[in-house]
Design a protein around this motif. Structure first.
Motif, mmCIF file in Angstrom:
data_model
loop_
_atom_site.group_PDB
_atom_site.id
_atom_site.type_symbol
_atom_site.label_atom_id
_atom_site.label_comp_id
_atom_site.label_asym_id
_atom_site.label_seq_id
_atom_site.Cartn_x
_atom_site.Cartn_y
_atom_site.Cartn_z
ATOM 1 N N GLN A 67 -0.821 2.302 -7.204
ATOM 2 C CA GLN A 67 -1.373 2.876 -8.429
ATOM 3 C C GLN A 67 -2.622 3.699 -8.130
ATOM 4 O O GLN A 67 -2.796 4.797 -8.670
ATOM 5 C CB GLN A 67 -1.693 1.768 -9.433
ATOM 6 N N LYS A 68 -3.486 3.193 -7.261
ATOM 7 C CA LYS A 68 -4.705 3.907 -6.892
ATOM 8 C C LYS A 68 -4.373 5.237 -6.216
ATOM 9 O O LYS A 68 -4.969 6.284 -6.540
ATOM 10 C CB LYS A 68 -5.554 3.045 -5.962
ATOM 11 N N VAL A 69 -3.422 5.212 -5.292
ATOM 12 C CA VAL A 69 -3.048 6.428 -4.566
ATOM 13 C C VAL A 69 -2.459 7.464 -5.517
ATOM 14 O O VAL A 69 -2.786 8.659 -5.446
ATOM 15 C CB VAL A 69 -2.059 6.091 -3.431
ATOM 16 N N THR A 76 -8.707 -2.843 1.025
ATOM 17 C CA THR A 76 -7.618 -2.160 0.321
ATOM 18 C C THR A 76 -6.782 -1.285 1.234
ATOM 19 O O THR A 76 -5.776 -0.715 0.801
ATOM 20 C CB THR A 76 -8.179 -1.288 -0.809
ATOM 21 N N GLN A 131 -3.083 7.748 -8.692
ATOM 22 C CA GLN A 131 -4.181 8.251 -9.516
ATOM 23 C C GLN A 131 -4.992 9.302 -8.768
ATOM 24 O O GLN A 131 -5.354 10.339 -9.331
ATOM 25 C CB GLN A 131 -5.082 7.093 -9.944
ATOM 26 N N LEU A 132 -5.265 9.034 -7.499
ATOM 27 C CA LEU A 132 -6.029 9.991 -6.690
ATOM 28 C C LEU A 132 -5.264 11.303 -6.534
ATOM 29 O O LEU A 132 -5.838 12.392 -6.647
ATOM 30 C CB LEU A 132 -6.316 9.387 -5.309
ATOM 31 N N TRP A 159 -5.714 8.114 3.588
ATOM 32 C CA TRP A 159 -6.328 7.095 2.732
ATOM 33 C C TRP A 159 -5.230 6.134 2.278
ATOM 34 O O TRP A 159 -4.340 6.497 1.540
ATOM 35 C CB TRP A 159 -6.988 7.783 1.536
ATOM 36 N N TRP A 204 1.278 12.260 -1.170
ATOM 37 C CA TRP A 204 1.264 10.814 -0.962
ATOM 38 C C TRP A 204 2.687 10.312 -0.742
ATOM 39 O O TRP A 204 3.665 10.975 -1.122
ATOM 40 C CB TRP A 204 0.622 10.097 -2.152
ATOM 41 N N GLN A 264 0.823 -1.204 0.000
ATOM 42 C CA GLN A 264 0.000 0.000 0.000
ATOM 43 C C GLN A 264 0.859 1.257 0.000
ATOM 44 O O GLN A 264 2.036 1.237 0.363
ATOM 45 C CB GLN A 264 -0.891 0.026 1.243
ATOM 46 N N ASP A 307 -4.133 2.788 0.237
ATOM 47 C CA ASP A 307 -4.616 1.980 -0.885
ATOM 48 C C ASP A 307 -3.411 1.508 -1.696
ATOM 49 O O ASP A 307 -2.262 1.822 -1.364
ATOM 50 C CB ASP A 307 -5.572 2.794 -1.764
ATOM 51 N N ALA A 308 -3.676 0.770 -2.768
ATOM 52 C CA ALA A 308 -2.605 0.304 -3.644
ATOM 53 C C ALA A 308 -1.851 1.501 -4.231
ATOM 54 O O ALA A 308 -2.431 2.579 -4.434
ATOM 55 C CB ALA A 308 -3.184 -0.551 -4.762
ATOM 56 N N GLN A 318 -14.300 12.149 -4.818
ATOM 57 C CA GLN A 318 -13.836 10.783 -4.547
ATOM 58 C C GLN A 318 -13.792 10.503 -3.039
ATOM 59 O O GLN A 318 -14.150 9.419 -2.586
ATOM 60 C CB GLN A 318 -12.443 10.575 -5.157
#
Length: 384
Positions: free
Chosen positions: A228-230, A206, A232-233, A223, A263, A182, A225-226, A244
């Motif tokens: 890639q997700k982080v 997640t 992207q956010l 938050w 991040w 993560q 998360d994975a 979101q």
């Protein structure tokens, strides 16, 4: 070459507290820091990096004279701490259960550092901004080379220079660890709700999502998360990121608008030894922990407190004795390893969607909420 009893490398929260305590105790102390912190200004923006300061750390900062400044500046007390999954009630710790006024405070990291630096006495020699270019050890002294100030020497060098500790590497101290799957997105938000007295974490497969209250209509959200997700956010516009967040966080958060975000990846790292010769490690230089419960800086302050107690119990000429530093490591390694393992246990437990395990952990949270004396014991350990 200037000579001291102790050189502290790293003037962040933990390193500054060690240097301050030892200097007040009469030792000749130097602090070497790469970047001098700005002087506090009432209008300065909020720091995205915040910490949940427990009462043990609060007492340490009070002893050092920094807490009274933080009370005049910005901090946010919390009286309740909640952990839950989905829409279940989960587990709630309250100050009332422990007969306390509060469980802890959410404080900006930069303010803690600024408050500590403002307490520095004249006898504490500060070299900043300074770039460390070399480290060596002789039988009687350790020697530190800096680009800006030349060579410095001391009986003992304390490395408080973070998770990627340069001093740890220069001394040849290995470490064991790994990167987590993560990453962590930190968000500063404006809130519809006024300042709250609760900090909470909602667990998801997640990764957890957390709310830490700040002064006024402000909060810090975390938050997990994975990767890639982080990423992207973090790349979204602030209005879209706000949407979101509203969709992903529980309704109890209320309406929010994201004002800033950042991040970072998550890593666990534990030094194979806390000391080698005339070098000793504290804080993130010794251990980097999954920040799931915001315990990182509290562990670092506990390191600082124990190390200072051990050093000040010795004769001035024996600050780097192997026996002395082994006492420090023995006390702190076990406590740090226990907390690191506990955080990893939570990480594994709540990221597994197997139905029997999901049912078991929901039942476990319910039973823990009703456990009475056991619940108070756990909360007292975490807070006091």
């Amino acid at each position: 070459m200037q000579q001291f009893d102790v050189i502290v490398v790293g003037g962040g929260m933990v390193g500054a507290s060690v240097a301050l305590k030892l200097a007040h105790s009469g030792l000749q102390v130097a602090l070497v820091e790469r970047q001098t912190p700005a002087v506090y200004q009432a209008q300065q923006p909020l720091d995205l990096r915040v910490s949940a300061i427990n009462q043990r750390s609060e007492r340490w900062l009070t002893e050092l004279g920094a807490w009274s400044l933080l009370q005049q500046w910005r901090l946010c007390p919390y009286r309740r701490l909640q952990a839950f999954e989905g829409d279940t009630p989960g587990l709630t710790f309250t100050a009332d259960e422990l007969n306390l006024s509060h469980l802890g405070h959410i404080v900006e990291n930069s303010l803690i550092q600024q408050a500590l630096w403002q307490q520095f006495p004249e006898q504490l020699t500060v070299f900043s901004p300074a770039t460390v270019t070399g480290f060596s050890q002789q039988q009687a002294l350790a020697q530190l080379t800096t680009k800006e100030f030349g060579c410095l020497s001391a009986q003992l060098v304390i490395a408080a220079d973070g998770g990627q500790s340069q001093l740890r590497q220069l001394a040849g101290i290995g470490s064991t660890g790994w990167m987590y799957q993560q990453a962590c997105l930190v968000l500063e938000v404006d809130t519809e709700l006024p300042q709250q007295d609760i900090t909470w974490q909602q667990f998801h497969p997640t990764g957890p999502r957390a709310m830490l209250p700040l002064s006024g209509h402000k909060a810090s959200l975390v938050w997990y998360d994975a990767h890639q997700k982080v990423q992207q956010l973090a790349a979204l516009s602030l209005p879209e990121l706000s949407r979101q967040v509203q969709a992903a966080f529980p309704a109890k958060l209320g309406a929010v608008q994201v004002t800033r975000c950042a991040w970072f990846p998550l890593a666990r790292n534990h030094a194979n030894s806390y000391a080698k010769g005339r070098l000793v490690l504290v804080g993130d230089a010794a251990h980097s922990i999954n920040p799931l419960a915001g315990q990182g800086v509290n562990l670092g302050f506990a390191d600082a407190r124990v190390l200072c107690e051990v050093l000040l119990s010795a004769n001035t000429g024996a600050l780097a004795s192997a026996e002395l530093l082994a006492r420090y490591e023995k006390e702190r390694r076990r406590a740090n390893a226990l907390m690191m393992s506990a955080m990893d246990g939570f990480y594994q437990l709540f990221s597994n969607e197997l139905p029997p395990l999901k049912l078991a952990r929901q039942l476990g949270l319910t039973l823990a909420e009703r456990a009475g004396p056991l619940k108070r014991l756990v909360s007292r350990y975490a807070v006091l």
